[in-house]
Design a protein around this motif. Structure first.
Motif, mmCIF file in Angstrom:
data_model
loop_
_atom_site.group_PDB
_atom_site.id
_atom_site.type_symbol
_atom_site.label_atom_id
_atom_site.label_comp_id
_atom_site.label_asym_id
_atom_site.label_seq_id
_atom_site.Cartn_x
_atom_site.Cartn_y
_atom_site.Cartn_z
ATOM 1 N N SER A 1 -6.105 13.582 -6.214
ATOM 2 C CA SER A 1 -7.430 13.964 -5.723
ATOM 3 C C SER A 1 -7.711 15.427 -6.027
ATOM 4 O O SER A 1 -6.844 16.280 -5.869
ATOM 5 N N LEU B 1 0.829 -1.211 0.000
ATOM 6 C CA LEU B 1 0.000 0.000 0.000
ATOM 7 C C LEU B 1 0.860 1.256 0.000
ATOM 8 O O LEU B 1 1.969 1.275 0.530
ATOM 9 N N ARG B 2 0.317 2.308 -0.588
ATOM 10 C CA ARG B 2 1.067 3.560 -0.680
ATOM 11 C C ARG B 2 0.534 4.659 0.242
ATOM 12 O O ARG B 2 1.274 5.522 0.659
ATOM 13 N N HIS B 3 -0.745 4.640 0.530
ATOM 14 C CA HIS B 3 -1.332 5.683 1.374
ATOM 15 C C HIS B 3 -0.968 5.399 2.829
ATOM 16 O O HIS B 3 -1.183 4.292 3.324
ATOM 17 N N VAL C 1 -0.424 14.388 4.556
ATOM 18 C CA VAL C 1 -0.086 13.793 3.270
ATOM 19 C C VAL C 1 -1.348 13.747 2.424
ATOM 20 O O VAL C 1 -2.363 13.206 2.838
ATOM 21 N N ARG C 2 -1.265 14.328 1.237
ATOM 22 C CA ARG C 2 -2.418 14.344 0.339
ATOM 23 C C ARG C 2 -2.057 13.623 -0.955
ATOM 24 O O ARG C 2 -0.934 13.647 -1.412
ATOM 25 N N ASP C 3 -3.081 13.042 -1.551
ATOM 26 C CA ASP C 3 -2.916 12.373 -2.824
ATOM 27 C C ASP C 3 -2.935 13.434 -3.926
ATOM 28 O O ASP C 3 -3.897 14.201 -4.023
ATOM 29 N N ARG D 1 -3.706 3.881 5.205
ATOM 30 C CA ARG D 1 -4.016 2.481 4.950
ATOM 31 C C ARG D 1 -2.911 1.571 5.470
ATOM 32 O O ARG D 1 -3.182 0.456 5.920
#
Length: 94
Positions: free
Chosen positions: A87, A28-30, A82-84, A33
């Motif tokens: 998005s 997983l990267r997030h 941390v933001r994607d 998660r």
């Protein structure tokens, strides 16, 4: 007889879910998660300890690692913000 079969099934179930959660932490990267996968792995490890009869270590595993350490990790992840980049909610341009 039925109790030993049930204990064996639960033990292998906790071990399997713990291994899957451990592998998920690597994939997983997030960060949130990954923290959830780590908490699943630690809960499964506590379940394995409990089924093996080491109840004190199982309680310490759940109380200390899952509750205290995971709360600290989630706090740090939220502090880092941390933001994607994919998005649309992270954009501040008009």
């Amino acid at each position: 007889m039925i109790e030993s079969v049930l204990e064996s099934v639960l033990l292998y179930g906790f071990a399997f879910v713990g291994l899957i959660a451990g592998a998920a932490m690597l994939v997983l990267r997030h960060p949130m998660r990954v923290a959830l996968a780590l908490s699943y792995a630690m809960i499964c490890l506590g379940g394995v300890y409990g089924l093996l009869g080491v109840h004190v270590i199982a309680v310490f595993q759940i109380l200390i690692y899952v509750s205290a350490v995971m709360v600290f990790m989630v706090y740090v992840i939220m502090l880092l913000d941390v933001r994607d980049p994919r998005s649309p909610g992270g954009s501040r341009t008009w």
